[in-house]
Scaffold this motif. Structure first.
Motif, mmCIF file in Angstrom:
data_model
loop_
_atom_site.group_PDB
_atom_site.id
_atom_site.type_symbol
_atom_site.label_atom_id
_atom_site.label_comp_id
_atom_site.label_asym_id
_atom_site.label_seq_id
_atom_site.Cartn_x
_atom_site.Cartn_y
_atom_site.Cartn_z
ATOM 1 N N CYS A 145 0.911 -1.154 0.037
ATOM 2 C CA CYS A 145 0.048 0.088 0.080
ATOM 3 C C CYS A 145 0.874 1.314 0.075
ATOM 4 N N ILE A 146 0.231 2.417 -0.575
ATOM 5 C CA ILE A 146 0.898 3.588 -0.473
ATOM 6 C C ILE A 146 0.161 4.020 0.800
ATOM 7 N N THR A 147 0.859 4.799 1.946
ATOM 8 C CA THR A 147 0.244 4.994 3.434
ATOM 9 C C THR A 147 -0.409 6.268 3.305
ATOM 10 N N THR A 148 0.569 7.314 3.844
ATOM 11 C CA THR A 148 0.002 8.608 4.285
ATOM 12 C C THR A 148 0.150 9.827 3.248
ATOM 13 N N THR A 149 -0.084 9.442 2.100
ATOM 14 C CA THR A 149 -0.194 10.560 0.915
ATOM 15 C C THR A 149 -1.384 11.426 1.020
ATOM 16 N N PRO A 150 -1.071 12.787 0.974
ATOM 17 C CA PRO A 150 -2.186 13.727 0.716
ATOM 18 C C PRO A 150 -3.091 13.511 -0.722
ATOM 19 N N LYS A 151 -2.129 12.924 -1.444
ATOM 20 C CA LYS A 151 -2.951 12.752 -2.912
ATOM 21 C C LYS A 151 -4.387 12.001 -2.773
ATOM 22 N N PRO A 152 -5.444 12.664 -3.338
ATOM 23 C CA PRO A 152 -6.866 12.392 -3.279
ATOM 24 C C PRO A 152 -6.900 10.728 -3.727
ATOM 25 N N GLY A 153 -7.432 9.777 -2.715
ATOM 26 C CA GLY A 153 -7.576 8.458 -3.236
ATOM 27 C C GLY A 153 -6.572 7.535 -3.117
ATOM 28 N N TRP A 154 -5.270 8.116 -2.795
ATOM 29 C CA TRP A 154 -4.031 7.290 -2.792
ATOM 30 C C TRP A 154 -3.721 6.860 -1.257
ATOM 31 N N ALA A 155 -4.366 7.520 -0.361
ATOM 32 C CA ALA A 155 -3.754 7.222 0.928
ATOM 33 C C ALA A 155 -4.254 5.770 1.316
ATOM 34 N N ASN A 156 -3.575 4.654 1.806
ATOM 35 C CA ASN A 156 -3.991 3.583 2.041
ATOM 36 C C ASN A 156 -4.382 2.782 0.910
ATOM 37 N N TYR A 157 -4.047 3.197 -0.311
ATOM 38 C CA TYR A 157 -4.422 2.423 -1.311
ATOM 39 C C TYR A 157 -3.443 1.480 -1.799
ATOM 40 N N ASN A 158 -3.967 0.092 -1.863
ATOM 41 C CA ASN A 158 -3.192 -1.091 -2.144
ATOM 42 C C ASN A 158 -2.883 -1.165 -3.770
ATOM 43 N N LEU A 159 -1.796 -0.428 -4.028
ATOM 44 C CA LEU A 159 -1.234 -0.478 -5.387
ATOM 45 C C LEU A 159 -0.917 -1.874 -5.863
ATOM 46 N N LEU A 160 -0.136 -2.461 -5.222
ATOM 47 C CA LEU A 160 0.627 -3.715 -5.476
ATOM 48 C C LEU A 160 -0.644 -4.805 -5.634
ATOM 49 N N GLY A 161 -1.440 -4.715 -4.432
ATOM 50 C CA GLY A 161 -2.686 -5.633 -4.662
ATOM 51 C C GLY A 161 -3.636 -5.541 -5.892
ATOM 52 N N ALA A 162 -3.714 -4.119 -6.213
ATOM 53 C CA ALA A 162 -4.638 -3.947 -7.388
ATOM 54 C C ALA A 162 -3.920 -4.499 -8.704
ATOM 55 N N LEU A 163 -2.606 -4.400 -8.704
ATOM 56 C CA LEU A 163 -2.006 -5.078 -9.850
ATOM 57 C C LEU A 163 -2.024 -6.839 -9.666
ATOM 58 N N LYS A 164 -1.551 -7.175 -8.863
ATOM 59 C CA LYS A 164 -1.457 -8.607 -8.290
ATOM 60 C C LYS A 164 -2.816 -9.413 -8.678
ATOM 61 N N GLN A 165 -3.821 -8.710 -8.342
ATOM 62 C CA GLN A 165 -5.061 -9.130 -8.598
ATOM 63 C C GLN A 165 -5.439 -9.665 -10.156
ATOM 64 N N VAL A 166 -4.667 -8.739 -10.942
ATOM 65 C CA VAL A 166 -5.023 -8.872 -12.535
ATOM 66 C C VAL A 166 -3.773 -9.785 -13.014
ATOM 67 N N PHE A 167 -2.563 -9.553 -12.716
ATOM 68 C CA PHE A 167 -1.504 -10.219 -13.274
ATOM 69 C C PHE A 167 -0.675 -11.366 -12.516
ATOM 70 N N PRO A 168 -0.993 -12.386 -12.780
ATOM 71 C CA PRO A 168 -0.349 -13.788 -12.008
ATOM 72 C C PRO A 168 1.205 -13.759 -12.267
ATOM 73 N N VAL A 169 1.877 -12.730 -12.074
ATOM 74 C CA VAL A 169 3.325 -12.735 -12.293
ATOM 75 C C VAL A 169 4.103 -12.426 -11.083
ATOM 76 N N PRO A 170 5.438 -12.610 -10.905
ATOM 77 C CA PRO A 170 6.151 -12.223 -9.830
ATOM 78 C C PRO A 170 6.259 -10.777 -9.713
ATOM 79 N N PHE A 171 6.334 -10.030 -8.626
ATOM 80 C CA PHE A 171 6.296 -8.650 -8.598
ATOM 81 C C PHE A 171 7.322 -8.105 -7.715
ATOM 82 N N GLY A 172 8.291 -6.990 -8.150
ATOM 83 C CA GLY A 172 8.924 -6.223 -7.479
ATOM 84 C C GLY A 172 8.494 -5.037 -6.922
#
Ligand code: ADP
Ligand code: ZN
Length: 297
Positions: A73-100
């Motif tokens: 997750c991105i944690t404490t950003t002031p950018k609207p919508g991105w605080a506590n947003y699970n960026l990696l999780g959103a990608l992993k849900q769609v692409f079944p590949v290893p992630f860095g």
């Protein structure tokens, strides 16, 4: 090999495909709007691209602790919508590949170690000076995480004797980022950085602040190389000003040839230029494809 790379920035997301030699084969960028808008664009771009792994270097702060519920997750950003947003999780849900997964600046440091100005070295520090100031650290052959991850943009700095600018960091006011990121230059002088002539006093003051934190980084971490990137560093007159100020600060105390004889190579621009972040994300992806994250193989 085809590896996906994402440089997730606060202003734009750069997505691309690269190979195992650090060559970017194609790339595209999307503005960083609300995740509901930006993420479908990112996902659509990679669909059908047949990548073996994807590396993500993200703006932060982010959660990098593998056992944590907020990992990815991105944690404490002031950018609207991105605080506590699970960026990696959103990608992993769609692409079944290893992630860095790492910070944008750690990614850039890693890219520079693999293919850029720090190639083959066991340590380097990457600092970006742009809208904010970020610091990535590679040490003893791996990216430094620790408690959270390095946040070297927010270190306290000693005020320049001729500077009465209050500083713009919402947390600290006059920390390094508050005094020396692009918006601080603009607020202090009432002009964009690129509108100020190369001999303007602004650059000596800028170098004074950056050199302080670089001096501290040298003394604390002893990196083999310091790489300075980001929009503000397009003012190339800053490099010699910073090198001189660091030499003055150290005053001969760190007694090595790299500093005493080869300062021009020690504090330097990214070898990968503007591609450092994207190539870094590619390096993270490549590392994930090979089953080892953040280590130089
Ligand atoms: P970001 O940090 O948003 O990813 P950049 O690294 O390009 O993007 O940094 C943008 C900041 O750098 C802005 O504050 C901008 O005014 C400043 N900047 C960009 N180009 C230059 C330049 N040539 N000289 C001085 N400042 C610049
Ligand atoms: Zn701060």
């Amino acid at each position: 090999m085809r590896i996906g790379a994402i440089e997730a920035g606060g202003t734009k997301f750069i997505c691309g495909i690269g190979d195992e030699n650090g060559v970017i084969l194609e790339q595209i960028s999307f503005p960083t709007n609300h995740p509901g808008q930006t993420m479908p664009q990112v996902i659509e771009y990679f669909q059908g691209k047949e990548v073996e792994a994807i590396g993500v270097g993200s703006f932060g702060p982010i959660d990098l602790s593998p056992g944590s519920p907020a990992y990815g997750c991105i944690t404490t950003t002031p950018k609207p919508g991105w605080a506590n947003y699970n960026l990696l999780g959103a990608l992993k849900q769609v692409f079944p590949v290893p992630f860095g997964w790492d910070t944008d600046v750690n990614a850039a440091a890693y890219g520079e170690v693999k293919w850029g100005a720090a190639r083959g070295l066991s340590s380097c520090l990457y600092m970006t000076v742009g809208t904010g100031i970020g610091v990535g650290v590679y040490s003893e052959g791996r990216l430094v995480h620790g408690l959270v991850h390095p946040e070297g943009g927010h270190v306290p700095v000693r005020r320049h004797p001729e500077d009465d600018y209050a500083g713009h960091c919402p947390y600290h006011g006059d920390c390094l980022e508050g005094m020396a990121a692009g918006p601080a230059i603009e607020a202090r002088w009432g002009k964009k950085g690129y509108e100020l002539p190369a001999e303007h006093k602004a650059w000596e003051i800028e170098a004074y602040y950056l050199a302080q934190s670089i001096t501290q980084a040298i003394l604390l971490l002893s990196p083999h190389k310091i790489i300075l990137g980001g929009g503000v560093m397009q003012q190339v007159q800053l490099y010699p000003l910073i090198r001189r100020a660091v030499l003055r600060n150290l005053n001969g105390y760190v007694n090595t040839d790299a500093i005493l004889e080869r300062m021009d190579e020690y504090i330097t621009a990214p070898g990968l230029g503007q591609q450092a972040g994207l190539c870094g994300a590619l390096a993270l992806g490549l590392s994930a494809a090979r089953g080892n994250e953040g280590r130089l193989e």
